[in-house]
Write a protein that holds these residues in place. Structure first.
Motif, PDB file in Angstrom:
ATOM      1  N   UNK A  79      -7.347 -10.277 -20.205  1.00 51.72           N
ATOM      2  CA  UNK A  79      -6.206 -10.141 -19.934  1.00 51.72           C
ATOM      3  C   UNK A  79      -6.138  -8.643 -20.316  1.00 51.72           C
ATOM      4  N   UNK A  80      -6.443  -8.214 -21.424  1.00 51.80           N
ATOM      5  CA  UNK A  80      -6.481  -7.055 -21.877  1.00 51.80           C
ATOM      6  C   UNK A  80      -7.091  -5.887 -20.983  1.00 51.80           C
ATOM      7  N   UNK A  81      -8.306  -6.400 -20.634  1.00 50.60           N
ATOM      8  CA  UNK A  81      -9.023  -5.269 -19.635  1.00 50.60           C
ATOM      9  C   UNK A  81      -8.012  -5.236 -18.406  1.00 50.60           C
ATOM     10  N   UNK A  82      -7.848  -6.158 -17.887  1.00 51.02           N
ATOM     11  CA  UNK A  82      -6.717  -6.127 -16.500  1.00 51.02           C
ATOM     12  C   UNK A  82      -5.605  -5.200 -16.769  1.00 51.02           C
ATOM     13  N   UNK A  83      -4.690  -5.373 -17.915  1.00 48.94           N
ATOM     14  CA  UNK A  83      -4.055  -4.483 -18.233  1.00 48.94           C
ATOM     15  C   UNK A  83      -4.171  -3.163 -18.546  1.00 48.94           C
ATOM     16  N   UNK A  84      -5.273  -2.866 -19.029  1.00 44.78           N
ATOM     17  CA  UNK A  84      -5.905  -1.655 -19.396  1.00 44.78           C
ATOM     18  C   UNK A  84      -6.012  -0.744 -17.911  1.00 44.78           C
TER      19      UNK A  84
ATOM     20  N   UNK B 297     -13.984  -5.510 -19.519  1.00 46.13           N
ATOM     21  CA  UNK B 297     -14.517  -4.903 -18.360  1.00 46.13           C
ATOM     22  C   UNK B 297     -14.528  -5.727 -17.051  1.00 46.13           C
ATOM     23  N   UNK B 298     -14.964  -6.748 -17.121  1.00 50.42           N
ATOM     24  CA  UNK B 298     -14.573  -8.053 -16.236  1.00 50.42           C
ATOM     25  C   UNK B 298     -13.043  -7.749 -15.618  1.00 50.42           C
ATOM     26  N   UNK B 299     -12.386  -7.923 -16.642  1.00 50.36           N
ATOM     27  CA  UNK B 299     -10.895  -7.888 -16.321  1.00 50.36           C
ATOM     28  C   UNK B 299     -10.319  -6.851 -15.584  1.00 50.36           C
ATOM     29  N   UNK B 300     -10.947  -5.559 -15.888  1.00 53.09           N
ATOM     30  CA  UNK B 300     -10.723  -4.434 -15.174  1.00 53.09           C
ATOM     31  C   UNK B 300     -11.348  -4.413 -13.963  1.00 53.09           C
ATOM     32  N   UNK B 301     -12.405  -5.119 -13.597  1.00 49.82           N
ATOM     33  CA  UNK B 301     -12.862  -4.931 -12.636  1.00 49.82           C
ATOM     34  C   UNK B 301     -12.121  -6.043 -11.565  1.00 49.82           C
TER      35      UNK B 301
END
Length: 279
Positions: A231-236, A181-185
């Motif tokens: 990294x997975x969150x940012x890619x998603x 969630x942090x990566x997506x943020x």
């Protein structure tokens, strides 16, 4: 008026009030918005997105309590705050802790998902649930509840898979999923830009700095899982987009349904087998 109300529905895609007889939603264009298939339990969504966060927190707390109850005599009551009120490793293994030991020795690949709902102590679960409660509303607001749940689930699995490849023997906790969630943020703030985007990016970036500082200072922290989840969150976030660019659609809702069914099935299996084995 009563007849009109009976034939009004919320569009399963954009949640606007429309007639059930519309061939296409006048707002988002989805075909046959009144069909039963498009208005089933997986596509209606949460009327209140806070329900999703509450459900995740309750599920984590429930699994923590079960882990304690499987072997209450082995509970850790030491004065060390990091190990106080901790389930023993055998109970955690039975309920789905992951790592090279459960996977390589017992071929328990399903633990890559279940481990996100297990915790090693009262402070461990408290920290993770506080982080989820703080970062979760932002991701729900900007991505929607379905994409938020996909990110939470998949990032947790990816984070633990990365730590498995790195040779971490035994690991668990919601932090890899929360890092997703942090990566997506982070991706959202950087991609959106402007005053609001920059503010989000800086605030979420503070979480990253604090998280990895904590990981360096405190022994036993799974930094591989944190990094993989981030990294997975940012890619998603990049692949699925956020609400300013792409509305949540039926694909997102179906994928969230797959994540929900998989999570419940695996946790139910872990609970049943764990209870039976410990009897």
């Amino acid at each position: 008026m009563q007849d009109q109300e009976r034939h009004s529905i919320l569009c399963p895609n954009c949640r606007k009030l429309i007639s059930a007889d519309e061939p296409h939603c006048p707002y988002c264009g989805i075909a046959n918005p009144g069909s039963r298939w498009k208005n089933n339990v997986w596509t209606r969504g949460f009327q209140n997105p806070d329900q999703l966060l509450r459900a995740l927190i309750y599920l984590n707390v429930g699994m923590f309590i079960l882990a304690l109850l499987l072997n209450p005599r082995a509970m850790n009551f030491s004065l060390n705050p990091f190990s106080f009120l901790s389930p023993n490793n055998e109970s955690l293994l039975l309920l789905g802790a992951t790592g090279t030991f459960p996977i390589a020795r017992f071929h328990r690949w399903w633990t890559l998902l279940s481990a996100s709902y297990l915790h090693a102590g009262i402070l461990h679960i408290a920290f993770n649930m506080i982080a989820l409660k703080q970062i979760g509303p932002l991701i729900i607001e900007e991505y929607g509840p379905y994409r938020m749940f996909i990110i939470y689930t998949v990032a947790g699995v990816v984070g633990f898979f990365v730590s498995y490849l790195a040779g971490v023997a035994f690991t668990l906790g919601a932090s890899a999923a929360v890092c997703g969630l942090i990566g997506a943020g982070l991706y959202y703030g950087k991609s959106r830009g402007g005053v609001y985007g920059d503010t989000v990016y800086k605030q979420v970036g503070g979480w990253v700095i604090g998280l990895f500082a904590f990981g360096l200072l405190v022994p036993g922290i799974n930094n591989w899982g944190h990094g993989g989840g981030l990294v997975a969150g940012a890619l998603l976030g990049l692949l699925m987009g956020y609400k300013d660019r792409v509305r949540e659609n039926l694909f997102h809702k179906m994928m969230a349904g797959v994540c929900a069914v998989s999570t419940l099935a695996i946790l139910c299996f872990a609970m049943v087998t764990g209870i039976l084995y410990s009897l």
